[in-house]
Write a protein that holds these residues in place. Structure first.
Motif, PDB file in Angstrom:
ATOM      1  N   ASP A 116       0.799  -1.212   0.000  1.00  0.00           N
ATOM      2  CA  ASP A 116       0.000   0.000   0.000  1.00  0.00           C
ATOM      3  C   ASP A 116       0.840   1.274   0.000  1.00  0.00           C
ATOM      4  O   ASP A 116       0.296   2.378  -0.021  1.00  0.00           O
ATOM      5  CB  ASP A 116      -0.936   0.016   1.215  1.00  0.00           C
ATOM      6  CG  ASP A 116      -1.951  -1.115   1.158  1.00  0.00           C
ATOM      7  OD1 ASP A 116      -2.371  -1.462   0.031  1.00  0.00           O
ATOM      8  OD2 ASP A 116      -2.299  -1.657   2.222  1.00  0.00           O
ATOM      9  N   ARG A 117       2.158   1.132   0.027  1.00  0.00           N
ATOM     10  CA  ARG A 117       3.009   2.324   0.047  1.00  0.00           C
ATOM     11  C   ARG A 117       2.912   3.061  -1.286  1.00  0.00           C
ATOM     12  O   ARG A 117       3.072   2.475  -2.349  1.00  0.00           O
ATOM     13  CB  ARG A 117       4.463   1.922   0.302  1.00  0.00           C
ATOM     14  CG  ARG A 117       5.411   3.099   0.430  1.00  0.00           C
ATOM     15  CD  ARG A 117       6.817   2.611   0.742  1.00  0.00           C
ATOM     16  NE  ARG A 117       7.752   3.714   0.848  1.00  0.00           N
ATOM     17  CZ  ARG A 117       8.384   4.257  -0.175  1.00  0.00           C
ATOM     18  NH1 ARG A 117       8.142   3.805  -1.389  1.00  0.00           N
ATOM     19  NH2 ARG A 117       9.244   5.246  -0.011  1.00  0.00           N
ATOM     20  N   GLN A 118       2.626   4.360  -1.226  1.00  0.00           N
ATOM     21  CA  GLN A 118       2.481   5.139  -2.446  1.00  0.00           C
ATOM     22  C   GLN A 118       3.839   5.417  -3.084  1.00  0.00           C
ATOM     23  O   GLN A 118       4.842   5.633  -2.395  1.00  0.00           O
ATOM     24  CB  GLN A 118       1.763   6.458  -2.160  1.00  0.00           C
ATOM     25  CG  GLN A 118       0.249   6.319  -2.027  1.00  0.00           C
ATOM     26  CD  GLN A 118      -0.425   7.674  -2.024  1.00  0.00           C
ATOM     27  OE1 GLN A 118      -0.330   8.409  -1.043  1.00  0.00           O
ATOM     28  NE2 GLN A 118      -1.106   7.995  -3.105  1.00  0.00           N
ATOM     29  N   ILE A 119       3.847   5.406  -4.411  1.00  0.00           N
ATOM     30  CA  ILE A 119       5.059   5.677  -5.156  1.00  0.00           C
ATOM     31  C   ILE A 119       5.211   7.185  -5.327  1.00  0.00           C
ATOM     32  O   ILE A 119       4.265   7.877  -5.713  1.00  0.00           O
ATOM     33  CB  ILE A 119       4.996   5.017  -6.556  1.00  0.00           C
ATOM     34  CG1 ILE A 119       4.730   3.516  -6.443  1.00  0.00           C
ATOM     35  CG2 ILE A 119       6.281   5.281  -7.335  1.00  0.00           C
ATOM     36  CD1 ILE A 119       5.794   2.754  -5.741  1.00  0.00           C
ATOM     37  N   THR A 120       6.400   7.701  -5.047  1.00  0.00           N
ATOM     38  CA  THR A 120       6.641   9.118  -5.300  1.00  0.00           C
ATOM     39  C   THR A 120       7.074   9.303  -6.753  1.00  0.00           C
ATOM     40  O   THR A 120       7.550   8.372  -7.411  1.00  0.00           O
ATOM     41  CB  THR A 120       7.733   9.682  -4.381  1.00  0.00           C
ATOM     42  OG1 THR A 120       9.000   9.108  -4.735  1.00  0.00           O
ATOM     43  CG2 THR A 120       7.425   9.385  -2.919  1.00  0.00           C
ATOM     44  N   PHE A 121       6.898  10.512  -7.236  1.00  0.00           N
ATOM     45  CA  PHE A 121       7.298  10.849  -8.607  1.00  0.00           C
ATOM     46  C   PHE A 121       8.783  10.578  -8.811  1.00  0.00           C
ATOM     47  O   PHE A 121       9.195   9.991  -9.819  1.00  0.00           O
ATOM     48  CB  PHE A 121       6.972  12.315  -8.885  1.00  0.00           C
ATOM     49  CG  PHE A 121       7.438  12.807 -10.221  1.00  0.00           C
ATOM     50  CD1 PHE A 121       6.872  12.328 -11.396  1.00  0.00           C
ATOM     51  CD2 PHE A 121       8.442  13.759 -10.308  1.00  0.00           C
ATOM     52  CE1 PHE A 121       7.296  12.791 -12.635  1.00  0.00           C
ATOM     53  CE2 PHE A 121       8.871  14.225 -11.539  1.00  0.00           C
ATOM     54  CZ  PHE A 121       8.296  13.744 -12.706  1.00  0.00           C
ATOM     55  N   ASN A 122       9.615  10.978  -7.842  1.00  0.00           N
ATOM     56  CA  ASN A 122      11.056  10.774  -7.970  1.00  0.00           C
ATOM     57  C   ASN A 122      11.413   9.291  -8.028  1.00  0.00           C
ATOM     58  O   ASN A 122      12.319   8.881  -8.769  1.00  0.00           O
ATOM     59  CB  ASN A 122      11.794  11.441  -6.803  1.00  0.00           C
ATOM     60  CG  ASN A 122      11.865  12.950  -6.953  1.00  0.00           C
ATOM     61  OD1 ASN A 122      11.218  13.527  -7.825  1.00  0.00           O
ATOM     62  ND2 ASN A 122      12.634  13.593  -6.102  1.00  0.00           N
ATOM     63  N   GLU A 123      10.733   8.461  -7.239  1.00  0.00           N
ATOM     64  CA  GLU A 123      11.006   7.019  -7.244  1.00  0.00           C
ATOM     65  C   GLU A 123      10.675   6.409  -8.609  1.00  0.00           C
ATOM     66  O   GLU A 123      11.417   5.561  -9.110  1.00  0.00           O
ATOM     67  CB  GLU A 123      10.200   6.325  -6.154  1.00  0.00           C
ATOM     68  CG  GLU A 123      10.689   6.599  -4.746  1.00  0.00           C
ATOM     69  CD  GLU A 123       9.753   6.052  -3.691  1.00  0.00           C
ATOM     70  OE1 GLU A 123      10.235   5.732  -2.582  1.00  0.00           O
ATOM     71  OE2 GLU A 123       8.534   5.953  -3.952  1.00  0.00           O
TER      72      GLU A 123
END
Length: 330
Positions: free
Chosen positions: A133-140
């Motif tokens: 459920d961890r959201q992906i960041t744009f940088n990742e």
């Protein structure tokens, strides 16, 4: 009975990709690890009958994990999933005990075929795989597609020069103009550097690629490209840098664009064979806010040639990038 499976990758986006590629209905007990040190600890705790392993990671990379597994004779089936698709990397991981090598981005059918080959799937049911459920960041997300693109660039270059290219973990950040100037000054630190700059545009995305060679003896570049050292002159020096840059930049942008499903048009490259103030190199980005900056390092041919790649993407391109991610990123 659930099969203990470890997914080890420093990219949360890549871990999600691997989870999605797992066979539907496979009853697994999943452990997610961000580096090799976490992975070997999980294997020693009995959580990894199967290990799905990246290569380029901090703390302990995939090669070191495979060496540790072999040294300690740990009970796991290692399957490498990596963007570093150089023939030498493939050969090395197989010699260290990996049972298969799958290139990124992972293909679910190929992963299923490998798992079936080793008879570890058992009877597939309607069991749902655990969610991350961890959201992906744009940088990742940008870092992971960069990782794949640089692996493809290195693979093409190594086929040209027949020398291994050492890859680093890419760094992605949104930088103000002042921060970018400091980064470029630090990157270009040394007595001299040669810089090739080239713009690109396509699909609502535009930017500039800077490739910097540091304190490089042109004879090493000539040797890598099998050029006659007795024929070196100023014009030839420029041609040699352009040749090696064309392979790296062209392959990187191609790999980057393919993952975004766009086509980039590239501008005419410009080369500087001396120290130059960062303000001159960044002239096209004056006044822009929060430039997306991708930093990549390559070491080519037994530490003789090193270069830094800075990919600068305009603030106006970020919405188009986010749309093409196909992900719920923050």
């Amino acid at each position: 009975m659930s099969t203990p499976v470890i997914i080890c990758d420093d990219s949360s986006f890549a871990r999600k990709q691997v989870m999605r590629a797992l066979p539907s209905g496979w009853d697994v007990e999943l452990t997610l690890c961000e580096n090799g040190q976490e992975a070997v600890a999980a294997i020693e705790a009995g959580k990894g009958d199967i290990l799905l392993l990246d290569l380029t990671m901090p703390v302990m990379d995939g090669f070191e994990v495979l060496e540790y597994i072999r040294k300690k004779d740990l009970p796991t089936l290692p399957i490498v999933i990596s963007g570093d698709i150089q023939p030498e990397s493939h050969k090395r991981v197989m010699s260290l005990g990996a049972v298969a090598f799958i290139k990124k981005p992972v293909d679910g059918n190929e992963l299923t075929r490998v798992l079936e080959q080793f008879g570890v799937l058992g009877i597939l049911t309607e069991t749902d795989l655990p969610a991350d459920d961890r959201q992906i960041t744009f940088n990742e997300w940008v870092q992971e597609i960069t990782n794949v693109a640089m692996g493809r660039a290195a693979d093409l270059l190594v086929r040209v020069i027949n020398e291994k290219v050492e890859l680093s973990i890419p760094h992605v950040s949104l930088m103000e103009q002042g921060e970018l100037e400091m980064t470029l000054n630090a990157t270009a630190d040394g007595d001299s550097f040669s810089c090739i700059t080239q713009g690109f545009i396509g699909g609502g995305i535009s930017g500039e690629n800077l490739l910097l060679f540091h304190d490089t003896d042109i004879r090493h570049v000539a040797k890598l490209l099998n050029f006659d050292l007795n024929s070196l002159e100023a014009a030839t020096e420029i041609e040699l840098y352009m040749d090696i840059a064309n392979v790296l930049v062209g392959a990187f942008l191609k790999g980057f664009a393919e993952q975004l499903d766009v086509n980039f048009s590239q501008g005419h490259p410009r080369i500087t064979i001396h120290n130059e103030d960062s303000a001159v190199l960044l002239a096209n980005h004056q006044g822009q806010e929060r430039i997306l900056t991708i930093e990549v390092n390559y070491v080519i041919g037994d530490n003789q040639v090193s270069c830094n790649q800075l990919v600068l993407i305009t603030p106006e391109s970020i919405p188009a990038l986010k749309i093409r991610s196909g992900e719920e990123i923050i």
